[in-house]
Scaffold this motif. Structure first.
Motif, PDB file in Angstrom:
ATOM      1  N   THR A   1     -14.267  -5.668  22.273  1.00  9.48           N
ATOM      2  CA  THR A   1     -14.321  -4.486  22.942  1.00  9.48           C
ATOM      3  C   THR A   1     -15.457  -4.576  22.996  1.00  9.48           C
ATOM      4  O   THR A   1     -16.128  -4.854  22.741  1.00  9.48           O
ATOM      5  CB  THR A   1     -13.781  -3.461  22.363  1.00  9.48           C
ATOM      6  N   LEU A   2     -15.879  -4.006  24.140  1.00 10.18           N
ATOM      7  CA  LEU A   2     -17.515  -3.309  24.384  1.00 10.18           C
ATOM      8  C   LEU A   2     -17.145  -2.553  25.446  1.00 10.18           C
ATOM      9  O   LEU A   2     -16.132  -2.005  26.482  1.00 10.18           O
ATOM     10  CB  LEU A   2     -17.719  -4.121  25.365  1.00 10.18           C
ATOM     11  N   THR A   3     -17.977  -1.332  24.641  1.00  8.24           N
ATOM     12  CA  THR A   3     -17.292   0.177  24.610  1.00  8.24           C
ATOM     13  C   THR A   3     -19.150  -0.023  26.059  1.00  8.24           C
ATOM     14  O   THR A   3     -20.112   0.402  24.962  1.00  8.24           O
ATOM     15  CB  THR A   3     -17.528   1.215  24.012  1.00  8.24           C
ATOM     16  N   ILE A   4     -18.845   0.844  27.296  1.00  7.66           N
ATOM     17  CA  ILE A   4     -20.758   1.095  27.728  1.00  7.66           C
ATOM     18  C   ILE A   4     -20.808   2.738  28.318  1.00  7.66           C
ATOM     19  O   ILE A   4     -20.056   2.745  28.825  1.00  7.66           O
ATOM     20  CB  ILE A   4     -20.584   1.071  28.950  1.00  7.66           C
ATOM     21  N   ILE A   5     -21.725   3.366  27.509  1.00  3.60           N
ATOM     22  CA  ILE A   5     -22.025   4.636  27.914  1.00  3.60           C
ATOM     23  C   ILE A   5     -23.624   4.512  28.797  1.00  3.60           C
ATOM     24  O   ILE A   5     -23.929   4.218  28.152  1.00  3.60           O
ATOM     25  CB  ILE A   5     -22.312   5.654  26.153  1.00  3.60           C
ATOM     26  N   GLY A   6     -23.478   5.085  29.217  1.00  7.31           N
ATOM     27  CA  GLY A   6     -24.367   5.794  30.038  1.00  7.31           C
ATOM     28  C   GLY A   6     -23.975   6.081  31.659  1.00  7.31           C
ATOM     29  O   GLY A   6     -23.315   5.926  31.672  1.00  7.31           O
ATOM     30  N   ASP A   7     -25.484   5.986  32.935  1.00  7.32           N
ATOM     31  CA  ASP A   7     -24.860   5.996  34.206  1.00  7.32           C
ATOM     32  C   ASP A   7     -25.793   5.463  35.234  1.00  7.32           C
ATOM     33  O   ASP A   7     -26.932   5.300  34.674  1.00  7.32           O
ATOM     34  CB  ASP A   7     -24.497   7.408  34.949  1.00  7.32           C
TER      35      ASP A   7
ATOM     36  N   THR B   1     -19.124  -3.306   8.607  1.00 10.34           N
ATOM     37  CA  THR B   1     -19.095  -4.550   8.015  1.00 10.34           C
ATOM     38  C   THR B   1     -18.072  -4.981   7.864  1.00 10.34           C
ATOM     39  O   THR B   1     -17.217  -6.133   6.782  1.00 10.34           O
ATOM     40  CB  THR B   1     -20.613  -4.723   7.313  1.00 10.34           C
ATOM     41  N   THR B   2     -16.348  -4.464   8.249  1.00 11.72           N
ATOM     42  CA  THR B   2     -15.311  -4.540   7.618  1.00 11.72           C
ATOM     43  C   THR B   2     -14.670  -5.953   8.497  1.00 11.72           C
ATOM     44  O   THR B   2     -14.871  -5.481   9.313  1.00 11.72           O
ATOM     45  CB  THR B   2     -14.373  -3.432   7.444  1.00 11.72           C
ATOM     46  N   SER B   3     -13.653  -6.020   8.223  1.00 13.60           N
ATOM     47  CA  SER B   3     -13.105  -7.431   8.763  1.00 13.60           C
ATOM     48  C   SER B   3     -12.043  -7.238   9.014  1.00 13.60           C
ATOM     49  O   SER B   3     -11.301  -5.750   8.407  1.00 13.60           O
ATOM     50  CB  SER B   3     -13.083  -9.107   7.854  1.00 13.60           C
ATOM     51  N   GLY B   4     -11.366  -7.595   9.687  1.00 14.63           N
ATOM     52  CA  GLY B   4     -10.221  -7.433  10.312  1.00 14.63           C
ATOM     53  C   GLY B   4      -9.511  -7.042  11.477  1.00 14.63           C
ATOM     54  O   GLY B   4      -8.114  -7.311  11.818  1.00 14.63           O
ATOM     55  N   ASP B   5     -10.752  -6.750  11.921  1.00 14.21           N
ATOM     56  CA  ASP B   5     -10.338  -6.076  12.832  1.00 14.21           C
ATOM     57  C   ASP B   5     -11.063  -6.304  14.064  1.00 14.21           C
ATOM     58  O   ASP B   5     -11.812  -7.480  13.533  1.00 14.21           O
ATOM     59  CB  ASP B   5     -10.853  -4.103  13.096  1.00 14.21           C
ATOM     60  N   SER B   6     -10.596  -6.408  15.379  1.00 17.87           N
ATOM     61  CA  SER B   6     -11.297  -6.868  16.670  1.00 17.87           C
ATOM     62  C   SER B   6     -13.008  -6.562  16.687  1.00 17.87           C
ATOM     63  O   SER B   6     -13.371  -5.018  15.593  1.00 17.87           O
ATOM     64  CB  SER B   6     -10.806  -5.934  18.002  1.00 17.87           C
ATOM     65  N   LEU B   7     -13.532  -7.405  16.940  1.00 19.34           N
ATOM     66  CA  LEU B   7     -15.364  -7.002  16.977  1.00 19.34           C
ATOM     67  C   LEU B   7     -15.015  -5.877  18.657  1.00 19.34           C
ATOM     68  O   LEU B   7     -14.844  -6.079  18.944  1.00 19.34           O
ATOM     69  CB  LEU B   7     -15.388  -8.069  17.216  1.00 19.34           C
ATOM     70  N   SER B   8     -15.955  -4.417  18.176  1.00 18.76           N
ATOM     71  CA  SER B   8     -16.393  -3.651  18.377  1.00 18.76           C
ATOM     72  C   SER B   8     -17.794  -3.640  18.639  1.00 18.76           C
ATOM     73  O   SER B   8     -18.905  -3.771  18.003  1.00 18.76           O
ATOM     74  CB  SER B   8     -16.188  -2.194  17.921  1.00 18.76           C
ATOM     75  N   LEU B   9     -18.049  -4.202  20.207  1.00 19.19           N
ATOM     76  CA  LEU B   9     -19.217  -3.619  20.787  1.00 19.19           C
ATOM     77  C   LEU B   9     -19.734  -2.848  21.379  1.00 19.19           C
ATOM     78  O   LEU B   9     -18.749  -2.243  22.322  1.00 19.19           O
ATOM     79  CB  LEU B   9     -19.359  -5.004  21.675  1.00 19.19           C
ATOM     80  N   ILE B  10     -20.704  -2.002  21.223  1.00 24.51           N
ATOM     81  CA  ILE B  10     -21.930  -0.939  22.155  1.00 24.51           C
ATOM     82  C   ILE B  10     -22.435  -1.125  23.076  1.00 24.51           C
ATOM     83  O   ILE B  10     -23.179  -1.949  21.888  1.00 24.51           O
ATOM     84  CB  ILE B  10     -21.528   0.241  20.990  1.00 24.51           C
ATOM     85  N   SER B  11     -22.868  -0.835  24.152  1.00 25.15           N
ATOM     86  CA  SER B  11     -23.658  -1.296  24.789  1.00 25.15           C
ATOM     87  C   SER B  11     -24.079   0.346  25.219  1.00 25.15           C
ATOM     88  O   SER B  11     -22.986   1.055  25.887  1.00 25.15           O
ATOM     89  CB  SER B  11     -23.932  -1.698  25.488  1.00 25.15           C
ATOM     90  N   ILE B  12     -25.607   1.206  24.849  1.00 27.86           N
ATOM     91  CA  ILE B  12     -26.011   2.605  26.099  1.00 27.86           C
ATOM     92  C   ILE B  12     -27.625   2.585  26.524  1.00 27.86           C
ATOM     93  O   ILE B  12     -28.496   1.890  26.301  1.00 27.86           O
ATOM     94  CB  ILE B  12     -26.671   3.541  24.392  1.00 27.86           C
ATOM     95  N   ALA B  13     -27.448   2.885  27.590  1.00 30.00           N
ATOM     96  CA  ALA B  13     -28.454   2.603  28.906  1.00 30.00           C
ATOM     97  C   ALA B  13     -27.982   2.925  30.343  1.00 30.00           C
ATOM     98  O   ALA B  13     -27.200   3.446  30.852  1.00 30.00           O
ATOM     99  CB  ALA B  13     -28.511   0.975  28.804  1.00 30.00           C
ATOM    100  N   ARG B  14     -29.153   3.557  31.228  1.00 33.00           N
ATOM    101  CA  ARG B  14     -29.420   3.980  32.335  1.00 33.00           C
ATOM    102  C   ARG B  14     -28.534   2.279  32.776  1.00 33.00           C
ATOM    103  O   ARG B  14     -29.548   0.737  33.036  1.00 33.00           O
ATOM    104  CB  ARG B  14     -30.330   3.976  32.693  1.00 33.00           C
ATOM    105  N   MET B  15     -27.617   2.840  33.829  1.00 30.22           N
ATOM    106  CA  MET B  15     -27.666   1.797  34.722  1.00 30.22           C
ATOM    107  C   MET B  15     -27.981   0.982  35.822  1.00 30.22           C
ATOM    108  O   MET B  15     -27.973   1.795  37.384  1.00 30.22           O
ATOM    109  CB  MET B  15     -25.766   1.726  35.047  1.00 30.22           C
TER     110      MET B  15
END
Length: 353
Positions: A209-215, A171-185
């Motif tokens: 930014t968005l990081t997607i983990i999965g396959d 919840t710190t401010s000042g940086d880019s909002l980092s989003l993540i998603s994890i799922a079977r594609m």
């Protein structure tokens, strides 16, 4: 108690049934019970091609139409006689031969229900006939199940080891909002909409930014969409340790699955994993997802609406909003801890032993 857990899926491959099985095994053992896992994996057979027999008695499993059931039934009989359980918990209705064997040997049984498998109504109804007590992962799944009015049922969510998820500096401010998603594609997970929405809010001026983990089968499509988006990173499956690290370092978790008939999230354990990491979530208002998210995040009514998801991402980009949802999550995640959920199962086991 001596408890036999029957499952169609067990690690090392990742997956929801694997997580439910291993965490229940761990929790029951920590409570002092003698547990053994019996993996009866039908993945190399087409369940669509298996005629569910209209038998009234267990011995009808031995008809020539049901060679698969006969083989697995015999394996199950041997396993039960070897382990001598007080109770058998089948983690999926695919383990029908285990349930039939348990009925033959007069062993009480619990069967877990999730969502998609219940589309096979014949298989589900036969599993209910052989089950002493049904376990559902959510209230939603109970409504989906078409259980007989006489069938006993209890709810217990999937569990996680809450202590293993670090509460990151989310919840710190000042940086880019980092989003993540994890799922079977796959289509139902709706990751394409997530990527398009992140692209849209980025163009609107939100530094994210968005990081997607999965396959899965849709990975090439998602990678193609993201190929010109340097702020979107598409990964394959990562180690459990790396997944937890990524979750704890992210500002928000985003996954808005669709509901396609019975192909729907029966619960959504990944939302609890995110919340245990101190990471607020955005999910869909369908299936069992609202029960998983609780007051620890935002629900979108139409998962295909990029506009609605854009709005949710803008909301979650606010530091105070994220802090509120993170605190709400912290107050509720303990109810999903391995020991807590295992105790809930044991309490219900005692009702049929």
């Amino acid at each position: 108690m001596r408890i036999l857990l029957a499952t169609p899926d067990y690690p090392p491959p990742p997956g929801g049934i694997q997580t439910v099985t291993t965490n229940l095994e761990t929790g029951l053992e920590e409570l002092g019970h003698d547990v053994e896992v019996f993996e009866l994996n039908p993945s190399d057979r087409s369940w669509a091609d298996i005629r569910i027999p209209k038998f009234q008695l267990v011995h009808d499993l031995f008809s020539r139409d049901n060679l698969f059931f006969r083989s697995e039934f015999k394996k199950s009989i041997s396993k039960i006689k070897e382990f001598k359980p007080d109770l058998i918990h089948c983690l999926h209705i695919k383990n029908l031969p285990v349930l039939a064997a348990a009925k033959r040997l007069n062993i009480p049984t619990v069967t877990s229900i999730h969502a998609l498998e219940l589309e096979n109504k014949s298989l589900a109804q036969k599993a209910y006939e052989y089950t002493s007590l049904v376990h559902s992962v959510s209230d939603f799944t109970i409504t989906l199940s078409k259980l007989p009015s006489t069938q006993g049922v209890y709810k217990a969510p999937p569990s996680i080891d809450v202590s293993s998820y670090g509460n990151g500096n989310n919840t710190t401010s000042g940086d880019s909002l980092s989003l993540i998603s994890i799922a079977r594609m796959v289509d139902r997970k709706n990751l394409e909409t997530v990527v398009r929405s992140v692209q849209s809010v980025y163009k609107q001026g939100l530094d994210c930014t968005l990081t997607i983990i999965g396959d899965g089968p849709n990975r090439s499509t998602i990678e193609k969409i993201a190929s010109d988006l340097p702020y979107v990173d598409v990964l394959g499956w990562v180690s459990e340790e790396q997944k937890r690290k990524r979750l704890s370092e992210s500002d928000a978790f985003v996954l808005t699955p669709r509901k396609i008939g019975y192909d729907v999230e029966g619960f959504g354990i990944v939302y609890i994993e995110a919340q245990a990491s101190g990471t607020p979530v955005i999910g869909s208002n369908n299936g069992g997802i609202p029960e998983a998210v609780g007051d620890g995040g935002i629900l979108v009514d139409d998962p295909l609406s990029q506009q609605e998801l854009n709005s949710a991402i803008h909301q979650i980009s606010n530091d105070n909003t994220r802090e509120k949802y993170a605190k709400n999550a912290e107050a509720r995640v303990s109810e999903f801890d391995i020991a807590t959920v295992a105790n809930l199962h044991v309490k219900n086991y005692h009702n049929i032993i």
